[in-house]
Design a protein around this motif. Structure first.
Motif, PDB file in Angstrom:
ATOM      1  N   ARG A 279       0.872  -1.223  -0.106  1.00  0.00           N
ATOM      2  CA  ARG A 279       0.125  -0.143  -0.129  1.00  0.00           C
ATOM      3  C   ARG A 279       0.875   1.212   0.151  1.00  0.00           C
ATOM      4  O   ARG A 279       0.609   2.182  -0.761  1.00  0.00           O
ATOM      5  N   ASN A 280       1.899   1.301   0.744  1.00  0.00           N
ATOM      6  CA  ASN A 280       2.755   2.519   0.932  1.00  0.00           C
ATOM      7  C   ASN A 280       3.436   2.949  -0.354  1.00  0.00           C
ATOM      8  O   ASN A 280       3.814   4.171  -0.387  1.00  0.00           O
TER       9      ASN A 280
ATOM     10  N   SER B  91       0.163   4.872  -5.216  1.00  0.00           N
ATOM     11  CA  SER B  91      -0.813   5.993  -5.247  1.00  0.00           C
ATOM     12  C   SER B  91      -2.028   5.474  -4.844  1.00  0.00           C
ATOM     13  O   SER B  91      -2.416   4.262  -4.799  1.00  0.00           O
ATOM     14  N   ASP B  92      -2.971   6.292  -4.526  1.00  0.00           N
ATOM     15  CA  ASP B  92      -4.380   5.906  -4.226  1.00  0.00           C
ATOM     16  C   ASP B  92      -5.028   5.019  -5.545  1.00  0.00           C
ATOM     17  O   ASP B  92      -5.797   4.114  -5.230  1.00  0.00           O
ATOM     18  N   ASP B  93      -4.905   5.830  -6.582  1.00  0.00           N
ATOM     19  CA  ASP B  93      -5.229   5.162  -7.797  1.00  0.00           C
ATOM     20  C   ASP B  93      -4.791   3.808  -8.256  1.00  0.00           C
ATOM     21  O   ASP B  93      -5.638   2.825  -8.431  1.00  0.00           O
ATOM     22  N   GLU B  94      -3.422   3.560  -7.835  1.00  0.00           N
ATOM     23  CA  GLU B  94      -2.952   2.328  -8.149  1.00  0.00           C
ATOM     24  C   GLU B  94      -3.501   1.366  -7.119  1.00  0.00           C
ATOM     25  O   GLU B  94      -3.708   0.207  -7.680  1.00  0.00           O
ATOM     26  N   TYR B  95      -3.275   1.811  -6.170  1.00  0.00           N
ATOM     27  CA  TYR B  95      -3.933   0.782  -4.929  1.00  0.00           C
ATOM     28  C   TYR B  95      -5.218   0.443  -5.043  1.00  0.00           C
ATOM     29  O   TYR B  95      -5.651  -0.649  -4.979  1.00  0.00           O
ATOM     30  N   ASN B  96      -6.295   1.618  -5.394  1.00  0.00           N
ATOM     31  CA  ASN B  96      -7.666   1.074  -5.714  1.00  0.00           C
ATOM     32  C   ASN B  96      -7.957   0.091  -7.017  1.00  0.00           C
ATOM     33  O   ASN B  96      -8.813  -0.884  -6.928  1.00  0.00           O
ATOM     34  N   GLN B  97      -7.170   0.290  -7.882  1.00  0.00           N
ATOM     35  CA  GLN B  97      -6.980  -0.617  -9.042  1.00  0.00           C
ATOM     36  C   GLN B  97      -6.518  -1.991  -8.706  1.00  0.00           C
ATOM     37  O   GLN B  97      -6.940  -2.941  -9.335  1.00  0.00           O
TER      38      GLN B  97
END
Length: 178
Positions: free
Chosen positions: A52-53, A56-62
């Motif tokens: 997670r760290n 990015s937020d978008d990459e993590y959500n994907q």
């Protein structure tokens, strides 16, 4: 193929009661399905959390969306668990019972159950109860494995005949039983 329209919109209290049994049975079938798929995805979710760290937020959500799409087939989810043969056989039996319950159990009964003899109804519900018990056994195993994977305690109660009986009775209970 002849298109047969459903044209019997008559309901009876008796048939509604029997359809309620099927509804509760479908509830546990769905629960087993979802729990098994969750267990198959668990290692991937844990890896996603670890990474997670670095995302990015978008990459993590994907990534989470991609993990959620994995093992959407129950059979492949069970196979991915790589459990010993006896446990795999029990889960396969639960999956086959789930499939029969979901895809075939009410075929031919859309108009209700009022025309069935007591013997026919008893045989049908006895068969449904057998499918339900198979699914309960699979669900108990999946639940225990998830608890082990998460380092949580496992209750022996869920492996007891009392639990199995209470759970299956909840599904099969009818108000008109004598």
């Amino acid at each position: 193929m002849i298109n047969q329209l459903f044209d019997n919109f008559e309901r009876s209290e008796f048939s509604d009661e029997i359809f309620s049994v099927f509804g509760r049975a479908l509830t546990i079938a769905t629960r087993f399905d979802a729990s098994t798929k969750t267990l198959a995805r668990l290692p991937l979710y844990k890896l996603a959390v670890v990474g997670r760290n670095t995302l990015s937020d978008d990459e993590y959500n994907q990534l989470i969306q991609n993990v959620s799409k994995k093992h959407s087939n129950l059979n492949r989810a069970i196979d991915s668990l790589k459990l010993n043969e006896d446990i795999n056989n029990l889960l396969t039996h639960a999956r086959e019972s789930r499939n029969e319950l979901i895809h075939e159990a009410t075929l031919g009964y859309i108009g209700g159950f009022d025309g069935m003899s007591q013997q026919e109804l008893s045989q049908l519900l006895g068969h449904v109860k057998g499918l339900v018990v198979n699914i309960i056994k699979g669900e108990v195993l999946i639940s225990a494995i998830i608890s082990i994977q998460n380092g949580e305690p496992i209750s022996n109660y869920q492996f007891s005949r009392e639990y199995e009986s209470k759970y299956s009775n909840w599904v099969m209970e009818r108000f008109d039983q004598e």
